[in-house]
Design an enzyme around this catalytic site. Sequence first.
Site, PDB file in Angstrom:
ATOM      1  N   GLU A 173       0.813  -1.226   0.000  1.00 19.54           N
ATOM      2  CA  GLU A 173       0.000   0.000   0.000  1.00 19.54           C
ATOM      3  C   GLU A 173       0.844   1.274   0.000  1.00 19.54           C
ATOM      4  O   GLU A 173       0.572   2.223   0.720  1.00 19.54           O
ATOM      5  CB  GLU A 173      -0.991   0.001   1.174  1.00 19.54           C
TER       6      GLU A 173
HETATM    7  C1  LIG Z   1       3.159  -9.352   0.116  1.00 21.84           C
HETATM    8  C2  LIG Z   1       2.725  -8.327  -0.864  1.00 21.84           C
HETATM    9  C3  LIG Z   1       1.392  -8.214  -1.201  1.00 21.84           C
HETATM   10  C4  LIG Z   1       0.985  -7.315  -2.170  1.00 21.84           C
HETATM   11  N1  LIG Z   1      -0.320  -7.304  -2.594  1.00 21.84           N
HETATM   12  C5  LIG Z   1      -0.651  -6.583  -3.707  1.00 21.84           C
HETATM   13  C6  LIG Z   1      -1.934  -6.713  -4.323  1.00 21.84           C
HETATM   14  O1  LIG Z   1      -2.789  -7.445  -3.858  1.00 21.84           O
HETATM   15  N2  LIG Z   1      -2.185  -5.991  -5.447  1.00 21.84           N
HETATM   16  C7  LIG Z   1      -1.250  -5.156  -5.993  1.00 21.84           C
HETATM   17  O2  LIG Z   1      -1.517  -4.562  -7.025  1.00 21.84           O
HETATM   18  N3  LIG Z   1      -0.037  -4.979  -5.415  1.00 21.84           N
HETATM   19  C8  LIG Z   1       0.288  -5.690  -4.307  1.00 21.84           C
HETATM   20  N4  LIG Z   1       1.543  -5.561  -3.745  1.00 21.84           N
HETATM   21  C9  LIG Z   1       2.441  -4.510  -4.241  1.00 21.84           C
HETATM   22  C10 LIG Z   1       2.713  -3.438  -3.165  1.00 21.84           C
HETATM   23  O3  LIG Z   1       1.519  -2.829  -2.786  1.00 21.84           O
HETATM   24  C11 LIG Z   1       3.733  -2.366  -3.555  1.00 21.84           C
HETATM   25  O4  LIG Z   1       3.159  -1.361  -4.320  1.00 21.84           O
HETATM   26  C12 LIG Z   1       4.871  -2.873  -4.320  1.00 21.84           C
HETATM   27  O5  LIG Z   1       5.414  -3.991  -3.686  1.00 21.84           O
HETATM   28  C13 LIG Z   1       5.973  -1.821  -4.445  1.00 21.84           C
HETATM   29  O6  LIG Z   1       6.794  -2.198  -5.531  1.00 21.84           O
HETATM   30  P1  LIG Z   1       8.174  -2.948  -5.391  1.00 21.84           P
HETATM   31  O7  LIG Z   1       8.055  -3.967  -4.314  1.00 21.84           O
HETATM   32  O8  LIG Z   1       8.515  -3.402  -6.744  1.00 21.84           O
HETATM   33  O9  LIG Z   1       9.167  -1.850  -4.874  1.00 21.84           O
HETATM   34  P2  LIG Z   1       9.896  -0.741  -5.764  1.00 21.84           P
HETATM   35  O10 LIG Z   1       8.897   0.105  -6.437  1.00 21.84           O
HETATM   36  O11 LIG Z   1      10.931  -1.394  -6.586  1.00 21.84           O
HETATM   37  O12 LIG Z   1      10.575   0.127  -4.640  1.00 21.84           O
HETATM   38  C14 LIG Z   1      11.808  -0.234  -4.032  1.00 21.84           C
HETATM   39  C15 LIG Z   1      12.173   0.795  -2.986  1.00 21.84           C
HETATM   40  O13 LIG Z   1      12.306   2.082  -3.591  1.00 21.84           O
HETATM   41  C16 LIG Z   1      11.558   3.014  -2.870  1.00 21.84           C
HETATM   42  N5  LIG Z   1      11.109   4.067  -3.795  1.00 21.84           N
HETATM   43  C17 LIG Z   1      10.487   3.924  -4.989  1.00 21.84           C
HETATM   44  N6  LIG Z   1      10.262   5.118  -5.528  1.00 21.84           N
HETATM   45  C18 LIG Z   1      10.751   6.047  -4.670  1.00 21.84           C
HETATM   46  C19 LIG Z   1      10.811   7.462  -4.637  1.00 21.84           C
HETATM   47  N7  LIG Z   1      10.345   8.212  -5.601  1.00 21.84           N
HETATM   48  N8  LIG Z   1      11.371   8.054  -3.570  1.00 21.84           N
HETATM   49  C20 LIG Z   1      11.883   7.317  -2.561  1.00 21.84           C
HETATM   50  N9  LIG Z   1      11.852   5.993  -2.526  1.00 21.84           N
HETATM   51  C21 LIG Z   1      11.291   5.366  -3.561  1.00 21.84           C
HETATM   52  C22 LIG Z   1      10.415   2.255  -2.270  1.00 21.84           C
HETATM   53  O14 LIG Z   1       9.926   2.927  -1.111  1.00 21.84           O
HETATM   54  C23 LIG Z   1      11.084   0.952  -1.910  1.00 21.84           C
HETATM   55  O15 LIG Z   1      11.711   1.088  -0.683  1.00 21.84           O
HETATM   56  C24 LIG Z   1       1.937  -6.453  -2.766  1.00 21.84           C
HETATM   57  C25 LIG Z   1       3.279  -6.532  -2.384  1.00 21.84           C
HETATM   58  C26 LIG Z   1       3.678  -7.477  -1.468  1.00 21.84           C
HETATM   59  C27 LIG Z   1       5.131  -7.561  -1.146  1.00 21.84           C
END
Ligand SMILES: Cc1cc2nc3c(=O)[nH]c(=O)nc-3n(C[C@H](O)[C@H](O)[C@H](O)COP(=O)(O)OP(=O)(O)OC[C@H]3O[C@@H](n4cnc5c(N)ncnc54)[C@H](O)[C@@H]3O)c2cc1C
Length: 830
Positions: free
Chosen positions: A502
């Site tokens: 989220e």
């Molecule tokens: C267990 C789990 C359940 C989930 N369930 C769902 C679901 O049901 N439906 C769905 O659509 N999604 C779901 N997600 C996705 C989740 O909601 C996140 O949006 C998603 O995991 C974030 O993308 P990423 O993990 O690829 O991180 P990335 O986007 O690769 O981010 C990596 C790091 O970079 C940081 N970062 C990125 N951009 C910036 C910025 N501009 N400034 C500073 N820091 C930044 C982030 O904070 C993070 O620490 C789920 C994820 C998990 C792990």
Amino acid sequence: MNAILWFIAAASVLWILAFLRAGTATWAITIGLYLVALTQWSGAGGSTKAALWTAFLIVAALLMVRQLRRALISDPLLNWFRKALPQVSQTEQEALDAGTVWWDGELFSGQPDWNKLFGTPKPRLTPDEQAFLDGPVEEVCRLCNEWEISHELNDLPPHVWQFVKDRGFMGMIIPRQYGGLGFSAYAHSQVVQKLATRSATACVSVMVPNSLGPAELLLHYGTPEQKNYYLPRLAQGLETPCFALTGPEAGSDAGSIPDFGIVCKGLHDGREVLGIRVTWEKRYITLGPVATLLGLAFKLYDPEKLLGKELDIGITLALIPTKHPGVNIGRRHLPMNASFMNGPNWGRDVFIPLDWVIGGREFAGQGWRMLMECLAAGRSISLPSSSAGAAKLALLTTSAYSRVRSQFKVPIGKFEGIEEVLARMAGNTYAIDAARTMTAGAVDLGEKPSVISAIVKYHCTERSRQVINDAMDVHGGKGICLGPNNYLGGAYQQIPIGITVEGANILTRSMMIFGQGAIRCHPYLLKEIAATRNPDSEQAGSQFDAAFWQHVRFVACNAARSLWHGITAARLINVPGALELRSYIRQISRLCASFAFASDITMLLLGGDLKRREKLSARLGDILSQLYIVSTVLKRYEDDGRPTADLPLIKWAIEDCLTRIQDAFYGVFLNFPSRILGFILRVSIFPWGKSFRAPRDYLGHQIARLLLEISPTRERLTSNVFILRHEEDPVGRLELAMQLASAGDAAEAKMRSAVKAGVIDGMTEPERIASAIEKRIITTAEAVQFQRFSALRRACIMVDDFPHDIGRSQAARESASITALAAPSQKTAA
Ligand SMILES: Cc1cc2nc3c(=O)[nH]c(=O)nc-3n(C[C@H](O)[C@H](O)[C@H](O)COP(=O)(O)OP(=O)(O)OC[C@H]3O[C@@H](n4cnc5c(N)ncnc54)[C@H](O)[C@@H]3O)c2cc1C
């Protein structure tokens, strides 16, 4: 000397005018009178007086004659502002426009109306909601054994799945007219919180269908046919929903999803219909592996202009039954060994009829706005509530364990080192719970608090992480060794999930809280920005002129208030609320003015560049966040009926917030792009240097005392935790042991003194007890109590052990596969 006095008088007059946020006419009249006095009675030279009068008349004319003001100041500024404003993409604009401003707006105003906050109704459950918590929710908790779920079944047992579906858990947010429970946000939050204290798997499985997903989207945008068909099925658990936005290439930057759909004609149910050919690749989708209904976000294109004139229609949301041909779904991820269902899904050129777009043709391309508008409600509830549950369970068990576990012949909770940790855990838990309760209450009042939802998501998960880390440290090896008797290890492992989902926390802190908050909550900025976008130049000019000059007065007022309240240590601010907390409320009011002032100066200096200055934005966001959290703490104290026994806890939580605010301010001053402005800000906000100190040791000591016994404060703090009061249950056993601890300790102390005095003897505990009874050191009843306590204590401190080849069989499990994450084309080929 004379000149200095006149200068001081001038500065004071200006300061008072700014403080009172006087209108232009009042400024002009007051300064005019000052100049008359100066002309009459000061010893200033004629040329100085003439210069001052000339300057005054020019400035007064410029500011008071509207046409002059517009032509020479406001309109040129508007033109400059138009160029200086950063380009905002449509997705960013829709995120900014979504949701409502509530208490966050009051904080940004610099003068929060505390009566308004204290007057908002306390969130309460209806009798039906309370009965649901006492009945089905307790029952689910009883049915769940998290060790069995996570280490043996890797899923909820089938009867638990059935129970939650049959009893309406999947449709808490669905209105009764569609067969749902129609619960308030607060009731929804209470259910999620209680489940989190028993089973993370059950909690997430229930939380997701009630958060942002098919049900919420259908409720707001569904066509009547979609609502009538799907909502009753979702409410009864006949459909298991998931919602897929995230993919390998688009995580935090969800607006950039590469998944696409092409409008075209195709065959559906043997008929040619208008529809969409969709290609997508998603991952991390909760409930995906068991879902029957896939909510899917993709970008829609219409190259043949079948829907209208546009090629690029925008992000679109559709509901696709997972059994639809071409939908690949069912594989699982293993998120930190949590056993809720989560996995990838993908499809290539999957044809779906246009009717499957949520809201139908009218809402094609509106997906991002729909998501942003609905995000706030779910984000205000899911993670704050589950974080509160995890923190409360950690606190309940840690306080009991600290009472029951002794080392150096003393319960470990009585050591100062542990006291410090217990106090931090309790303060954080109080703040988390206060924040989640007040925010759920706001949602029930009809708010969709977008900035606040980001604040509570970020801070509740971060504080909960701290609480669980602290709990692990206090438990030592007991927390580390996994097994059916470990009630902490799962929460510890799964902390990163809440931090990431989220809106990953670093992003939320750095970009969203202040980045979005500054624009949304500022009383004038949005109006100024709106003026820059108004195509009617006359209207835009007058809109900007009005907002800009109010903005100027607002900044001047906050500067004056900040300095005055800093100098007077906020003693002269009139605030309502409990007498015992008024000095804090004054300080918080003072800090609101300072925050508003610092925000404006930062935005003035950096303009659009602030978007890239994430560290500064994050620190300002921290200030806003702590101002919100401290407000929730005050509100909670009021709502609880001002229980004086809780005061050490409340003071700890408030002082902790105040020091965090101070640290964030100093971070801003030290790293301000202009050193001189940084210095001016520091002097005007903290004229006497740092004003706040971390909560003192005596408060921590009082809090630890309250936690080491069964006290009303401990009960309030850990309310709504599921406890199976049975000695076979690891948490129930701890509570039972804690109840017996005082009597057990008293008997043990008598025996220990008697052993020391050589009155009783015996190598083993039973021998010493027998000897103590015989020598009348303790009564038989005391001996029985002590033996019961001693047996429970031992059971509490023991950890699980397993055969030496435990885990080897796991290696034989189906090996993990990365092919599931290959490109859709490869997957389809496979
Ligand atoms: C267990 C789990 C359940 C989930 N369930 C769902 C679901 O049901 N439906 C769905 O659509 N999604 C779901 N997600 C996705 C989740 O909601 C996140 O949006 C998603 O995991 C974030 O993308 P990423 O993990 O690829 O991180 P990335 O986007 O690769 O981010 C990596 C790091 O970079 C940081 N970062 C990125 N951009 C910036 C910025 N501009 N400034 C500073 N820091 C930044 C982030 O904070 C993070 O620490 C789920 C994820 C998990 C792990």
